[in-house]
Scaffold this motif. Structure first.
Motif, PDB file in Angstrom:
ATOM      1  N   ASN A  50      31.103  39.004  47.790  1.00  0.00           N
ATOM      2  CA  ASN A  50      32.271  38.326  48.244  1.00  0.00           C
ATOM      3  C   ASN A  50      33.528  38.383  47.212  1.00  0.00           C
ATOM      4  OD1 ASN A  50      31.202  36.821  50.765  1.00  0.00           O
ATOM      5  ND2 ASN A  50      29.601  36.551  49.070  1.00  0.00           N
TER       6      ASN A  50
ATOM      7  N   PHE B 285      25.389  34.934  50.727  1.00  0.00           N
ATOM      8  CA  PHE B 285      26.106  34.473  52.050  1.00  0.00           C
ATOM      9  C   PHE B 285      27.311  35.599  52.451  1.00  0.00           C
ATOM     10  CE2 PHE B 285      24.427  30.620  49.899  1.00  0.00           C
ATOM     11  CZ  PHE B 285      23.429  30.605  50.675  1.00  0.00           C
ATOM     12  N   TRP B 286      27.546  35.400  53.682  1.00  0.00           N
ATOM     13  CA  TRP B 286      29.057  35.899  54.033  1.00  0.00           C
ATOM     14  C   TRP B 286      29.792  34.927  54.648  1.00  0.00           C
ATOM     15  CZ3 TRP B 286      24.656  37.420  57.062  1.00  0.00           C
ATOM     16  CH2 TRP B 286      24.874  37.078  58.718  1.00  0.00           C
ATOM     17  N   TYR B 287      31.132  34.825  54.567  1.00  0.00           N
ATOM     18  CA  TYR B 287      31.880  33.624  55.021  1.00  0.00           C
ATOM     19  C   TYR B 287      32.578  34.165  56.563  1.00  0.00           C
ATOM     20  CZ  TYR B 287      31.094  31.671  50.499  1.00  0.00           C
ATOM     21  OH  TYR B 287      30.658  31.103  49.477  1.00  0.00           O
TER      22      TYR B 287
ATOM     23  N   SER C 168      34.082  39.580  52.709  1.00  0.00           N
ATOM     24  CA  SER C 168      32.694  39.619  52.667  1.00  0.00           C
ATOM     25  C   SER C 168      32.202  40.862  53.031  1.00  0.00           C
ATOM     26  CB  SER C 168      31.981  38.466  53.282  1.00  0.00           C
ATOM     27  OG  SER C 168      32.333  37.238  52.926  1.00  0.00           O
TER      28      SER C 168
ATOM     29  N   THR D 179      38.588  34.604  52.126  1.00  0.00           N
ATOM     30  CA  THR D 179      37.574  35.094  51.593  1.00  0.00           C
ATOM     31  C   THR D 179      37.137  36.616  52.461  1.00  0.00           C
ATOM     32  OG1 THR D 179      36.041  34.369  53.479  1.00  0.00           O
ATOM     33  CG2 THR D 179      36.233  33.078  51.562  1.00  0.00           C
TER      34      THR D 179
ATOM     35  N   TYR E 168      29.428  29.552  56.436  1.00  0.00           N
ATOM     36  CA  TYR E 168      28.679  30.892  55.779  1.00  0.00           C
ATOM     37  C   TYR E 168      27.319  31.161  56.592  1.00  0.00           C
ATOM     38  CZ  TYR E 168      25.772  27.588  52.973  1.00  0.00           C
ATOM     39  OH  TYR E 168      25.035  26.608  52.609  1.00  0.00           O
TER      40      TYR E 168
END
Length: 260
Positions: A116, A143-145, A102, A100, A163
């Motif tokens: 993302n 969200f950020w992972y 982000s 991922t 997340y």
């Protein structure tokens, strides 16, 4: 007219990418040039027209990142050190098949606002998807992972992506979302949690962000690979994060809550 001009910009960007960006180092240099402009306009978004430039740079960066990570398979293992220094958040699974990317769009008014790119490898091919939920539209919290855990269960491999979301000084979320690569596609809604209310594809908790700002070590949700358990901080009635944890154990098919 504005949309038409943006399309022309994208076409020019991708034409130049095809000509010059043949190595991971060149790819990173091209992405870094755009990402630095995202951060620059993000720091000056109160100035005249800076918000328009910020939105445009975010779109260009997102589409370029998706393009490169889909066209060049070696990117799934490349560290992108310079982009990380500029606060691109990258999380990679232990088997190297899922990653991922982000980044903070800097478009949030009260909290962080992330987009993302999700990259995965299947059947010898590397594919990517772009999640730009935040630019120019009303949306659910994005969200950020921060980390990807791997769970092997029989012949299946599941990815547990931790997340975060901070929407304001009092409104935040931590969680784990379950992914699997199935039939050549990335499934981000794997029903892997069993509770009295049914099956779910996430374990998460909402909390007051102010309850953790003075903690030296902030309690976070995490997965213990040895015991195959997810530990989620307990939140009290005032939405304050405590030092206690709720534990969910993998029973062979689902994660189920362990009685404390």
């Amino acid at each position: 007219m504005k949309t038409f001009k943006l399309i022309i910009v994208f076409c020019c960007c991708f034409y130049s990418a095809n000509l010059f960006a043949q190595t991971p180092q060149a790819i990173e240099a091209d992405l870094l040039r755009i990402f630095k402009r995202v951060n620059y306009y993000g720091s000056h978004k109160k100035e005249w027209k800076a918000i328009d430039s910020l939105e445009k740079m975010n779109k260009i960066f997102g589409f370029k990142l998706k393009y490169y990570t889909a066209k060049y398979p070696e990117t799934i293992n490349y560290p992108f050190t310079e982009l990380v220094k500029e606060r691109l958040v990258i999380a990679t699974s232990a088997d190297g098949l899922f990653r991922t990317y982000s980044w903070d769009t800097r478009l949030g008014s009260a909290g962080y606002d992330f987009d993302n790119v999700l990259q995965f490898k299947t059947n010898g091919k590397v594919l990517s998807s772009l999640k730009m939920d935040s630019v120019g539209k009303k949306h659910n919290p994005v969200f950020w992972y921060s980390k990807i855990y791997t769970l092997n269960a029989g012949s299946k491999t599941y990815y547990l992506a931790a997340y975060n979301s901070v929407r304001s000084s009092t409104d935040a979320t931590q969680g784990v979302q379950f992914f699997a690569i199935e039939n050549g596609k990335l499934n981000g809604a794997v029903l892997l949690v069993k509770t009295p209310t049914g099956l779910h594809s996430k374990i998460y908790f909402d909390y007051n962000f102010l309850s953790v700002v003075n903690m030296k070590v902030i309690p976070t949700i995490y997965y213990d690979t040895k015991t195959q358990t997810i530990h989620s901080p307990l939140v009290n009635a005032k939405r304050q994060v405590t030092r206690d944890y709720i534990v969910y154990k993998f029973t062979g098919k689902y994660f189920e809550r362990v009685k404390n």
